[in-house]
Design a protein around this motif. Structure first.
Motif, PDB file in Angstrom:
ATOM      1  N   LYS A 145       0.901  -1.224  -0.099  1.00  0.00           N
ATOM      2  CA  LYS A 145       0.076   0.241  -0.044  1.00  0.00           C
ATOM      3  C   LYS A 145       0.851   1.277   0.008  1.00  0.00           C
ATOM      4  CE  LYS A 145      -3.981  -1.762   2.167  1.00  0.00           C
ATOM      5  NZ  LYS A 145      -4.817  -2.151   3.571  1.00  0.00           N
ATOM      6  N   ASN A 204       1.278   2.592  -3.688  1.00  0.00           N
ATOM      7  CA  ASN A 204       0.429   3.601  -4.484  1.00  0.00           C
ATOM      8  C   ASN A 204      -0.180   4.511  -3.221  1.00  0.00           C
ATOM      9  OD1 ASN A 204      -1.590   2.183  -2.860  1.00  0.00           O
ATOM     10  ND2 ASN A 204      -2.804   1.744  -4.583  1.00  0.00           N
ATOM     11  N   LEU A 261      -1.610   4.234  -0.619  1.00  0.00           N
ATOM     12  CA  LEU A 261      -3.001   4.016   0.457  1.00  0.00           C
ATOM     13  C   LEU A 261      -2.304   4.094   1.889  1.00  0.00           C
ATOM     14  CD1 LEU A 261      -4.749   0.921  -1.272  1.00  0.00           C
ATOM     15  CD2 LEU A 261      -5.744   3.401  -0.747  1.00  0.00           C
ATOM     16  N   VAL A 277      -4.156  10.524  -6.717  1.00  0.00           N
ATOM     17  CA  VAL A 277      -5.271  10.035  -7.790  1.00  0.00           C
ATOM     18  C   VAL A 277      -4.730   9.501  -8.962  1.00  0.00           C
ATOM     19  CG1 VAL A 277      -7.434  10.815  -8.768  1.00  0.00           C
ATOM     20  CG2 VAL A 277      -7.203  11.196  -6.430  1.00  0.00           C
ATOM     21  N   ARG A 299      -2.531   6.241  -8.712  1.00  0.00           N
ATOM     22  CA  ARG A 299      -3.350   4.884  -8.464  1.00  0.00           C
ATOM     23  C   ARG A 299      -3.937   4.546  -9.574  1.00  0.00           C
ATOM     24  NH1 ARG A 299      -5.500   7.692  -3.070  1.00  0.00           N
ATOM     25  NH2 ARG A 299      -3.938   7.466  -1.673  1.00  0.00           N
ATOM     26  N   ARG A 300      -4.493   5.464 -10.291  1.00  0.00           N
ATOM     27  CA  ARG A 300      -5.112   5.030 -11.757  1.00  0.00           C
ATOM     28  C   ARG A 300      -4.176   4.430 -12.808  1.00  0.00           C
ATOM     29  NH1 ARG A 300      -9.137  10.290 -12.953  1.00  0.00           N
ATOM     30  NH2 ARG A 300     -10.213  10.067 -10.950  1.00  0.00           N
ATOM     31  N   ILE A 311      -1.781   2.108 -11.515  1.00  0.00           N
ATOM     32  CA  ILE A 311      -1.160   1.161 -11.018  1.00  0.00           C
ATOM     33  C   ILE A 311      -2.695   0.192 -10.747  1.00  0.00           C
ATOM     34  CG2 ILE A 311      -0.240   0.214  -9.167  1.00  0.00           C
ATOM     35  CD1 ILE A 311       1.399   2.681  -8.636  1.00  0.00           C
ATOM     36  N   TYR A 316      -4.358  -2.663  -8.776  1.00  0.00           N
ATOM     37  CA  TYR A 316      -4.218  -3.174  -7.558  1.00  0.00           C
ATOM     38  C   TYR A 316      -5.230  -4.133  -7.415  1.00  0.00           C
ATOM     39  CZ  TYR A 316      -2.959  -2.867  -2.394  1.00  0.00           C
ATOM     40  OH  TYR A 316      -2.369  -3.191  -1.425  1.00  0.00           O
ATOM     41  N   PHE A 320      -6.840  -6.302  -4.625  1.00  0.00           N
ATOM     42  CA  PHE A 320      -7.069  -6.328  -3.031  1.00  0.00           C
ATOM     43  C   PHE A 320      -6.999  -7.554  -2.243  1.00  0.00           C
ATOM     44  CE2 PHE A 320      -8.395  -2.189  -4.581  1.00  0.00           C
ATOM     45  CZ  PHE A 320      -7.855  -1.183  -3.923  1.00  0.00           C
ATOM     46  N   GLY A 362      -8.140   3.254  -3.527  1.00  0.00           N
ATOM     47  CA  GLY A 362      -7.018   2.734  -4.242  1.00  0.00           C
ATOM     48  C   GLY A 362      -7.099   2.468  -5.864  1.00  0.00           C
ATOM     49  N   LEU A 363      -8.320   2.436  -6.282  1.00  0.00           N
ATOM     50  CA  LEU A 363      -8.472   2.621  -7.718  1.00  0.00           C
ATOM     51  C   LEU A 363      -8.569   3.811  -8.384  1.00  0.00           C
ATOM     52  CD1 LEU A 363     -11.376   0.239  -8.230  1.00  0.00           C
ATOM     53  CD2 LEU A 363      -9.111  -0.408  -8.753  1.00  0.00           C
TER      54      LEU A 363
END
Ligand SMILES: Nc1ncnc2c1ncn2[C@@H]1O[C@H](COP(=O)(O)OP(=O)(O)OP(=O)(O)O)[C@@H](O)[C@H]1O
Ligand SMILES: [Mg+2]
Lengths: 259, 513
Positions: free
Chosen positions: A47, A50, A52, A73, A76-77, A79, A81, A83, B116-117
């Motif tokens: 985390k 990116n 988090l 933002v 993260r777009r 990469i 992920y 969960f 996260g997205l």
């Protein structure tokens, strides 16, 4: 591609560390597997990449840029992920879940639709039967595949995957692992993958990193890790798959004699 | 008889329902418009959560009627505005609480996935949190809808027309048809609105076009009919607003006044069932144009005078004071007095040899006294107790319509009766004399707001009432409603005829007479 430099994370002002002084580099197109006990800090480390989780100390570079200076933002777009808990949006259909990031990036609706179908095929789901279902109408394994499709949707060059194949039966898992490995190689994806499954780690990884109580114990190729573990803990960790493999092998051999 | 009684009531439905709907819809949509953003803010700024929800909860614990009545002095107005504000406050708690609960209830792993997205916090709100919280939020809105439709019936006493007009006047005049129509209409309205919202929710959740169209069409029909129902009252601005306090005599007099005004070609609006002080304040503020008050009430309650000059003096002083202090014009005395008096069943009076209040002093410690809601806090009660050293064993308050029956049935021993009430004779009660003159005289007076006093045609239409109704006629008119079950409008017609005035050709009663 990803450089982690002296990264530490504490949730209690330094009394304990979820991640402590980790130095790790992941090259472009490399698939790195993170191994370690439950609670050793794998998810936390993932985390931090990116944002988090913000590191308490140290810094992280992605494509040579310090992530703390990048808009989270946008970061993260770019990469993908997957969960640990899958985290599908329960109010969206499978198709909507998969198309989340493309939509955030303002793709054309038609492009989104095609991409969804392509990814459902790729992850072994049938677009016709599954695309309009809600997550609660899927099995655990199917959900995990949708989570993988969602992470891949916007063609990221980096993927962070937290136990992506945990809920799959061995056969599906094997198929999907191979499919993913092929994809990773053709697209030259940079991947950091967390798993508890030693076999998965040995089969998929270009390189394996072993963590214990927040500290990186060592890294190496699967072959190095198996043959000359740099640390007794790594040797102990590898003992289990080695012994199991031996047992399976001897059972096969004795079974052969019996016939 | 019952059928036409129902038809009589249903004729009032468009007006009452139209007002009720407007009030409800405006209060609810404002409630939603205020509460959704506020609730979202509260979920973002945790420190606001406690104060905002507490204030909303406190507003909710205030009984509806009190909350509505409180708005009148706070806003200095009667009618739509205080009713609207009170209902808005009433709608807030369920919407706020459910929205906050709904948003905070979204699972943390889902929020983390959204983050996260790469969703911005705005995108997270609109694409994840609100859709996931929607069922809880809509449940809150539905609760608020049902509460507001129900509580809106309580806006009648603050001067806003609603389905409560049926209920309040029906209870006072013992017209169960009116009460049933009012309650029934409110219940049906609540169910219809509630189900429409549910249908809309199902349409969105199930992505059903048909349900969506149905809900949309239903809502349109309601909005459209609200507009249509409002048209008659919306046009023209110079309607004469006639007020009435919540008891039979007031309804009958307000009807009689309205009928005279209608006949003079004026447009009339009625504000019935308003509290005594609210009504006086509304008159001075010009929100009500005319109503009938009583000299003693104004003397003791408005002027706060404790002395008691002779009847004629008191009247003169009161007229001068109203003109000077409030530019309120007393158009005339109607001719009768409606005094407060202590009444006991005649048989008991004879048995205990009670002729005047003085004879009551010795018996009071063993007796229970019943009165209307106002009496025990009015200065007259204090004066009475002091003058006769009355010390009752127990005090009980009643709705005026139930008080007389309570005396007849022996639930209480003494009541504070209105001397023109028809039930005094009907129930065989006797009114005790007041030799010490502790109670002021209550001459009925017709009072006009400053603006109304300047309208010549209005003054001309109402001047005729000066001195023409005697005690007996008024009591007979009251009895027609309270005992014989006539409507106030019918009784008003009788009253006008009895005093030699004409009433407009009848639209309401043609059916049953
Ligand atoms: N938000 C948090 N607050 C406090 N402590 C946390 C938080 N998140 C994680 N931790 C702690 O940090 C440590 C590392 O957690 P992490 O989730 O990274 O483990 P993990 O290696 O992913 O474990 P698993 O294999 O069980 O998923 C754990 O001891 C955990 O309790
Ligand atoms: Mg983990």
């Amino acid at each position: 591609m990803i450089q982690i430099q002296q990264a530490s994370k504490t949730y209690d002002r330094g009394r304990s560390f979820a991640v402590q002084g980790v130095d790790l580099e992941v090259g472009a197109g490399e698939l790195l597997v993170l191994l370690g006990d439950s609670g050793c800090g794998k998810t936390t480390l993932l985390k931090m990449i990116n944002r988090l989780v913000e590191p308490s100390r140290g810094r992280i570079l992605v494509e040579d840029r310090d992530v703390s200076r990048v808009n989270p933002v946008a970061l993260r777009r770019g990469i993908g992920y997957v969960f640990q808990g899958v985290g599908l949006f329960p109010h969206m259909t499978v198709a909507e879940n998969v198309a989340v990031v493309p939509r955030l990036l303002n793709w054309e609706p038609a492009a989104c639709r095609d991409r969804v179908d392509e990814l459902l095929h790729l992850t072994g789901l049938s677009p016709r039967t599954h695309r309009d279902r809600k997550p609660d109408e899927l099995s655990g394994g199917q959900r995990q595949r949708v989570g993988l499709a969602r992470a891949l949707a916007a063609r990221p060059r980096i993927m962070l995957m937290d136990e992506p194949f945990g809920a799959l039966d061995p056969i599906t898992r094997d198929g999907l692992q191979r499919e993913f490995k092929r994809l990773q190689q053709t697209l030259n994806l940079t991947v950091v993958m967390v798993t508890h499954d030693m076999t998965e780690a040995l089969l998929l990884a270009d390189r394996i990193a072993v963590m214990k109580q927040g500290v990186l114990m060592g890294t190496g190729t699967p072959r190095q890790i198996l043959r000359n573990p740099s640390h007794p803990y790594i040797a102990a960790l590898m003992e289990t798959p080695r012994r199991q493999a031996d047992q399976v092998e001897s059972m096969l051999r004795s079974g052969g004699e019996g016939q | 008889m019952t059928e036409s009684a129902l038809a009589d009531q249903l004729r009032l439905l468009p007006d009452y329902l139209g007002h009720h709907l407007t009030l409800t819809l405006v209060a609810l949509s404002s409630g939603i418009a205020v509460c959704l953003p506020l609730a979202i803010l509260v979920t973002r700024v945790k420190s606001l959560q406690w104060p905002v929800l507490t204030v909303a909860s406190v507003a909710q614990t205030i009984p509806g009627l009190a909350l509505l009545a409180l708005m009148v002095p706070l806003l200095g107005r009667i009618g739509f505005l205080p009713a609207f504000i009170a209902l808005l406050l009433y709608s807030m708690l369920p919407i706020l609480r459910n929205t906050v609960t709904g948003i905070l209830g979204v699972a943390p792993d889902i929020l983390e996935a959204a983050e996260g997205l790469g969703m911005t916090s705005r995108q997270r709100l609109f694409r994840v949190e609100l859709p996931l919280a929607a069922p809880v939020i809509i449940a809150g809105i539905r609760t608020a809808t049902v509460w507001v439709v129900g509580s809106a019936t309580l806006s009648t006493p603050v001067g806003a027309t609603s389905l409560g007009n049926y209920i309040f006047s029906g209870l006072q005049t013992q017209n169960s048809t009116a009460v049933l129509v009012g309650c029934g209409a409110a219940a049906v309205l609540a169910i219809v609105l509630d189900q429409l919202i549910r249908l809309g929710e199902l349409a969105v959740a199930g992505r059903s076009r048909t349900k969506g169209w149905l809900a949309g069409a239903g809502l349109l029909v309601i909005l459209f009919s609200t507009l249509i129902l409002q048209i008659p009252t919306a046009k023209g601005s110079a309607a004469v607003v006639v007020g009435a306090k919540p008891f039979t005599e007031q309804y009958v007099l307000a009807e009689a006044i309205s009928q005279r005004l209608t006949q003079a070609g004026l447009r009339v609006e009625n504000r019935s069932s308003m509290g005594s002080m609210i009504l006086f304040d509304a008159l001075t503020a010009g929100h009500v144009d005319c109503y009938v008050d009583y000299s003693g009430t104004i003397w003791a309650n408005v002027m706060k005078r404790k002395d008691l000059p002779p009847r004629a003096d008191l009247l003169e002083q009161m007229k001068a004071w109203l003109q000077r202090e409030h530019q309120v014009r007393v158009l005339g005395t109607l001719g009768f007095e409606n005094n407060y008096g202590l009444a006991v069943p005649r048989r008991k009076a004879e048995a205990l040899k009670l002729a005047s209040i003085r004879d009551l002093t010795g018996h009071a410690p063993q007796m229970t006294i019943g009165a209307d809601f106002e009496f025990f806090v009015r200065p007259e009660w204090a004066a009475l107790r002091e003058a006769y050293r009355l010390d009752f064993r127990e005090r009980r308050t009643f709705d005026p319509s139930l008080m007389y029956a309570a005396a007849r049935e022996g639930v209480v021993d003494v009541i504070s009766a209105y001397t023109t009430d028809g039930r005094i004779i009907e129930y065989d009660l006797s009114v005790l004399a007041d030799p010490l003159q502790a109670l002021p005289p209550y001459d009925a007076v017709l009072v006009l707001s400053p603006a109304a006093a300047r309208r010549a045609e209005l003054v001309r239409a109402l001047e005729v009432f000066d001195g023409i109704i005697d005690d007996g006629t008024m009591r007979a008119a009251n009895k027609r409603v309270d005992v014989d079950g006539e409507s106030p409008a019918q009784s008003a017609r009788f009253l006008l005829k009895a005093v030699g005035l004409s009433s407009p050709p009848d639209a309401t009663e043609g059916a049953d007479s």
